[in-house]
Design a protein around this motif. Structure first.
Motif, PDB file in Angstrom:
ATOM      1  N   LYS A  13       0.774  -1.176  -0.244  1.00 28.46           N
ATOM      2  CA  LYS A  13      -0.027   0.052   0.007  1.00 28.46           C
ATOM      3  C   LYS A  13       0.867   1.185  -0.198  1.00 28.46           C
ATOM      4  N   LEU A  14       0.337   2.044  -0.953  1.00 29.73           N
ATOM      5  CA  LEU A  14       1.319   3.493  -0.884  1.00 29.73           C
ATOM      6  C   LEU A  14       0.032   4.554  -1.047  1.00 29.73           C
ATOM      7  N   PRO A  15       0.172   5.816  -0.434  1.00 29.04           N
ATOM      8  CA  PRO A  15       1.411   6.051   0.425  1.00 29.04           C
ATOM      9  C   PRO A  15       1.462   5.355   1.731  1.00 29.04           C
ATOM     10  N   PHE A  16       2.468   5.479   2.541  1.00 30.02           N
ATOM     11  CA  PHE A  16       2.761   4.916   3.818  1.00 30.02           C
ATOM     12  C   PHE A  16       1.674   5.616   4.691  1.00 30.02           C
ATOM     13  N   PRO A  17       1.180   4.828   5.750  1.00 26.21           N
ATOM     14  CA  PRO A  17       0.139   5.742   6.707  1.00 26.21           C
ATOM     15  C   PRO A  17       1.203   6.426   7.658  1.00 26.21           C
ATOM     16  N   ASP A  18       0.241   7.647   8.195  1.00 27.43           N
ATOM     17  CA  ASP A  18       0.872   8.442   9.174  1.00 27.43           C
ATOM     18  C   ASP A  18       1.177   7.267  10.104  1.00 27.43           C
ATOM     19  N   GLY A  19       2.489   7.668  10.959  1.00 25.79           N
ATOM     20  CA  GLY A  19       2.937   6.740  11.958  1.00 25.79           C
ATOM     21  C   GLY A  19       3.920   5.991  11.498  1.00 25.79           C
ATOM     22  N   THR A  20       4.132   5.608  10.198  1.00 25.85           N
ATOM     23  CA  THR A  20       5.177   4.991   9.587  1.00 25.85           C
ATOM     24  C   THR A  20       6.567   5.410   9.888  1.00 25.85           C
ATOM     25  N   VAL A  21       7.550   4.695  10.575  1.00 27.13           N
ATOM     26  CA  VAL A  21       8.502   5.289  10.743  1.00 27.13           C
ATOM     27  C   VAL A  21       9.702   4.122  10.163  1.00 27.13           C
ATOM     28  N   LEU A  22      10.805   4.594   9.410  1.00 26.79           N
ATOM     29  CA  LEU A  22      11.767   3.683   8.764  1.00 26.79           C
ATOM     30  C   LEU A  22      13.082   4.138   9.290  1.00 26.79           C
ATOM     31  N   ALA A  23      13.939   3.150   9.616  1.00 27.86           N
ATOM     32  CA  ALA A  23      15.272   3.403  10.303  1.00 27.86           C
ATOM     33  C   ALA A  23      16.493   2.820   9.420  1.00 27.86           C
ATOM     34  N   LYS A  24      17.349   3.789   8.862  1.00 24.15           N
ATOM     35  CA  LYS A  24      18.371   3.223   8.077  1.00 24.15           C
ATOM     36  C   LYS A  24      19.745   3.309   8.886  1.00 24.15           C
ATOM     37  N   LEU A  25      20.201   1.894   9.189  1.00 27.03           N
ATOM     38  CA  LEU A  25      21.449   1.686  10.030  1.00 27.03           C
ATOM     39  C   LEU A  25      22.471   1.622   8.980  1.00 27.03           C
ATOM     40  N   ALA A  26      23.548   2.362   9.248  1.00 23.04           N
ATOM     41  CA  ALA A  26      24.851   2.130   7.994  1.00 23.04           C
ATOM     42  C   ALA A  26      26.247   1.894   9.095  1.00 23.04           C
ATOM     43  N   TRP A  27      27.043   1.234   8.348  1.00 24.04           N
ATOM     44  CA  TRP A  27      28.317   0.842   8.958  1.00 24.04           C
ATOM     45  C   TRP A  27      29.334   0.896   7.873  1.00 24.04           C
ATOM     46  N   LYS A  28      30.641   1.360   8.103  1.00 27.60           N
ATOM     47  CA  LYS A  28      31.819   0.950   7.137  1.00 27.60           C
ATOM     48  C   LYS A  28      31.684  -0.513   6.728  1.00 27.60           C
ATOM     49  N   HIS A  29      32.061  -0.746   5.570  1.00 27.03           N
ATOM     50  CA  HIS A  29      32.211  -2.500   5.359  1.00 27.03           C
ATOM     51  C   HIS A  29      33.604  -2.705   5.472  1.00 27.03           C
ATOM     52  N   GLU A  30      33.979  -3.837   6.179  1.00 26.98           N
ATOM     53  CA  GLU A  30      35.330  -4.180   6.341  1.00 26.98           C
ATOM     54  C   GLU A  30      35.415  -5.595   6.049  1.00 26.98           C
ATOM     55  N   PRO A  31      36.526  -6.184   5.568  1.00 26.71           N
ATOM     56  CA  PRO A  31      36.775  -7.476   5.328  1.00 26.71           C
ATOM     57  C   PRO A  31      36.718  -8.309   6.448  1.00 26.71           C
ATOM     58  N   SER A  32      35.983  -9.445   6.267  1.00 28.39           N
ATOM     59  CA  SER A  32      35.800 -10.491   7.315  1.00 28.39           C
ATOM     60  C   SER A  32      37.066 -10.939   7.869  1.00 28.39           C
ATOM     61  N   PRO A  33      37.159 -11.050   9.009  1.00 31.95           N
ATOM     62  CA  PRO A  33      38.433 -12.114   9.519  1.00 31.95           C
ATOM     63  C   PRO A  33      38.501 -13.389   9.274  1.00 31.95           C
ATOM     64  N   ASP A  34      37.176 -13.862   8.909  1.00 32.46           N
ATOM     65  CA  ASP A  34      37.094 -15.458   8.894  1.00 32.46           C
ATOM     66  C   ASP A  34      37.076 -15.775   7.436  1.00 32.46           C
ATOM     67  N   PHE A  35      36.607 -14.888   6.697  1.00 33.55           N
ATOM     68  CA  PHE A  35      36.343 -15.334   5.205  1.00 33.55           C
ATOM     69  C   PHE A  35      36.901 -14.238   4.063  1.00 33.55           C
ATOM     70  N   LYS A  36      37.529 -14.570   3.337  1.00 30.56           N
ATOM     71  CA  LYS A  36      38.197 -13.405   2.423  1.00 30.56           C
ATOM     72  C   LYS A  36      37.088 -13.172   1.450  1.00 30.56           C
ATOM     73  N   THR A  37      36.035 -13.894   1.119  1.00 34.66           N
ATOM     74  CA  THR A  37      35.169 -13.338   0.277  1.00 34.66           C
ATOM     75  C   THR A  37      33.866 -12.262   0.934  1.00 34.66           C
ATOM     76  N   ALA A  38      34.066 -12.171   2.163  1.00 37.73           N
ATOM     77  CA  ALA A  38      32.910 -11.590   2.814  1.00 37.73           C
ATOM     78  C   ALA A  38      33.171 -10.337   3.534  1.00 37.73           C
ATOM     79  N   SER A  39      32.315  -9.271   3.539  1.00 39.81           N
ATOM     80  CA  SER A  39      32.407  -8.049   4.014  1.00 39.81           C
ATOM     81  C   SER A  39      31.421  -8.060   5.151  1.00 39.81           C
ATOM     82  N   ILE A  40      31.862  -7.350   6.418  1.00 38.75           N
ATOM     83  CA  ILE A  40      30.935  -7.265   7.530  1.00 38.75           C
ATOM     84  C   ILE A  40      30.972  -5.867   8.071  1.00 38.75           C
ATOM     85  N   PRO A  41      29.942  -5.625   8.915  1.00 37.11           N
ATOM     86  CA  PRO A  41      29.974  -4.294   9.408  1.00 37.11           C
ATOM     87  C   PRO A  41      31.306  -3.852  10.505  1.00 37.11           C
ATOM     88  N   GLY A  42      31.970  -2.809  10.011  1.00 39.99           N
ATOM     89  CA  GLY A  42      32.928  -2.048  10.799  1.00 39.99           C
ATOM     90  C   GLY A  42      32.233  -1.142  11.839  1.00 39.99           C
TER      91      GLY A  42
END
Lengths: 159, 159
Positions: free
Chosen positions: A70-99
């Motif tokens: 349904k659009l538009p979103f109703p009053d009271g809707t809240v969206l949160a965007k969390l962000a981290w630097k991505h950094e190499p996983s110490p465990d898998f060379k193909t993976a990036s994880i949150p820094g």
């Protein structure tokens, strides 16, 4: 005395002395309690120059609207965007994880309060403190230019 | 008659006729109700050859243990890893967003039932169906080789 008091109030207001230091400029959005427990909307990845991993979470009004398509979103809707630097996983060379966490951003739907910005108020926080007014002046222009037809919301519900 | 019946049961059991077709081989892990509403642990990104965006969610026992920094995770902990192909955002050239869902994977802590695999049972699902036994034979070996000191769990709580 009353006139002096009003003048003092006006001065304080114009200098921001009465502004809520925890609220975003322009919109007055604050960090909602418990947002870290909200439900997943979708992850995303940002390449250069940001190099971030991101996750958008939404409150129950947001997820209900997403699921029902349904659009538009109703009053009271809240969206949160969390962000981290991505950094190499110490465990898998193909993976990036949150820094280190970079920003937490919110969109709050209140069609009356934020009528001039598509019904959305914006808040961008760095280390728990709101970013400056200049940063908040860019929010709506970009959402309006690119995703007006999705009620100004970039993130789609992950399948 | 009783002997015939026992023989039939043994045959059926050996051919998997009584196995739960919704449960993972080896471990018998099924997809938990409501896991999509669980709390965020962390996102991750997988480069070539998988090219996936991933999110790990956890049930309340999992998040409590993460927040308290307690290892091993208690019995009843369940972790869910959702994965999607990552694809370019149509809106931002620097962003990648979830494409098609690829796998959903679970780790279930039951220190008695899964004593021989560090207390963890594993389930890997593709389109809601458990992956084959060969795939499930690889789970524990890798977790054991790389993250035994973190109670066999790769994903750390995002800051």
């Amino acid at each position: 005395m009353k006139r002096l008091c009003m003048a003092a109030l006006a001065l304080a207001s114009s200098t921001g002395a009465f502004a809520d230091s925890a609220a975003s400029p322009i919109y007055g959005v604050t960090i909602p309690d418990g947002y870290r427990q909200w439900e997943l909307v979708a992850p995303a990845q940002e390449a250069d120059p940001l190099n971030e991993l991101r996750v958008v979470l939404g409150n129950s009004a947001a997820l209900k609207a997403y699921r029902e398509g349904k659009l538009p979103f109703p009053d009271g809707t809240v969206l949160a965007k969390l962000a981290w630097k991505h950094e190499p996983s110490p465990d898998f060379k193909t993976a990036s994880i949150p820094g280190a966490a970079t920003t937490v951003q919110f969109m709050v739907k209140d069609s009356k309060k934020y009528a001039s910005t598509g019904g959305w108020g914006f808040g961008r926080f760095i280390n728990g403190k709101p970013a400056d007014e200049a940063q908040h002046q860019t929010c709506f222009a970009c959402h309006q230019a690119l995703v007006k037809d999705r009620d100004y919301v970039f993130t789609r519900l992950a399948p």
